[in-house]
Design an enzyme around this catalytic site. Structure first.
Site, PDB file in Angstrom:
ATOM      1  N   GLY A   1       0.817  -1.207   0.000  1.00 47.45           N
ATOM      2  CA  GLY A   1       0.000   0.000   0.000  1.00 47.45           C
ATOM      3  C   GLY A   1       0.846   1.250   0.000  1.00 47.45           C
ATOM      4  O   GLY A   1       2.072   1.196  -0.035  1.00 47.45           O
ATOM      5  N   ASP A   2       0.178   2.360   0.055  1.00 40.82           N
ATOM      6  CA  ASP A   2       0.808   3.676   0.094  1.00 40.82           C
ATOM      7  C   ASP A   2       0.512   4.277   1.457  1.00 40.82           C
ATOM      8  O   ASP A   2      -0.620   4.655   1.741  1.00 40.82           O
ATOM      9  CB  ASP A   2       0.222   4.550  -1.021  1.00 40.82           C
ATOM     10  CG  ASP A   2       0.814   5.945  -1.075  1.00 40.82           C
ATOM     11  OD1 ASP A   2       1.403   6.408  -0.066  1.00 40.82           O
ATOM     12  OD2 ASP A   2       0.674   6.602  -2.114  1.00 40.82           O
ATOM     13  N   PHE A   3       1.516   4.348   2.331  1.00 41.05           N
ATOM     14  CA  PHE A   3       1.226   4.806   3.690  1.00 41.05           C
ATOM     15  C   PHE A   3       0.862   6.279   3.772  1.00 41.05           C
ATOM     16  O   PHE A   3       0.435   6.764   4.804  1.00 41.05           O
ATOM     17  CB  PHE A   3       2.302   4.431   4.699  1.00 41.05           C
ATOM     18  CG  PHE A   3       3.702   4.923   4.456  1.00 41.05           C
ATOM     19  CD1 PHE A   3       3.996   6.215   4.097  1.00 41.05           C
ATOM     20  CD2 PHE A   3       4.757   4.051   4.651  1.00 41.05           C
ATOM     21  CE1 PHE A   3       5.287   6.646   3.920  1.00 41.05           C
ATOM     22  CE2 PHE A   3       6.069   4.471   4.483  1.00 41.05           C
ATOM     23  CZ  PHE A   3       6.323   5.781   4.109  1.00 41.05           C
TER      24      PHE A   3
ATOM     25  N   HIS B   1      13.148   8.929   8.515  1.00 40.41           N
ATOM     26  CA  HIS B   1      14.141   9.990   8.278  1.00 40.41           C
ATOM     27  C   HIS B   1      14.060  10.558   6.864  1.00 40.41           C
ATOM     28  O   HIS B   1      14.646  11.600   6.590  1.00 40.41           O
ATOM     29  CB  HIS B   1      15.553   9.522   8.625  1.00 40.41           C
ATOM     30  CG  HIS B   1      16.143   8.526   7.667  1.00 40.41           C
ATOM     31  ND1 HIS B   1      17.489   8.262   7.655  1.00 40.41           N
ATOM     32  CD2 HIS B   1      15.597   7.734   6.718  1.00 40.41           C
ATOM     33  CE1 HIS B   1      17.750   7.353   6.735  1.00 40.41           C
ATOM     34  NE2 HIS B   1      16.617   7.019   6.150  1.00 40.41           N
TER      35      HIS B   1
END
Length: 134
Positions: free
Chosen positions: A23-25, A43
């Protein structure tokens, strides 16, 4: 990444306890889990994005669930872990807003997101992990 993950957990004998969710967080909710791990990920992003992802992690975890973040943390006094400071400089050069941070910084962001019992533990080499409990 899925094939690498599945091969690794199968070799470690932990495939029955770990799962991979693609998925795409940034846009998708994080998967419901007992533990969420961000390894050398946060980071890469600016402070607003770091905080947003921690809030999403908090929302995805059950009570007593944990988030674990591991990076090359900068020591709180900013005097000892040269690798962490150099990695932060590298992130500033390579990314739009990324930077490394101290354990104290990160514990504060976890607390702000709602986590409790936040702690830093040194790992091998320049890495450390920060753990927060929901």
């Amino acid at each position: 990444m899925r094939p690498h993950f599945e091969e690794y957990v199968a070799a470690a004998g932990t495939a029955d306890r770990l799962s991979f969710t693609a998925g795409d967080f940034f846009t998708d909710p994080l998967p419901a889990a007992d533990v969420l791990v961000f390894g050398h990920i946060l980071h890469d992003w600016d402070l607003h994005t770091k905080r947003m992802l921690l809030k999403k992690a908090y929302d995805a975890l059950p009570n007593a669930g944990a988030v674990i973040v591991f990076e090359s943390l900068i020591d709180d006094g900013r005097r000892e872990n040269a690798f962490g400071r150099l990695m932060s400089l590298n992130m500033l050069i390579e990314t739009k807003g990324g930077f490394d941070y101290t354990g104290a910084d990160f514990r504060a962001w976890l607390t702000e997101a709602g986590f409790r019992d936040c702690r830093v533990e040194h790992l091998a080499g320049p890495d450390s992990m920060v753990v927060g409990i929901r």
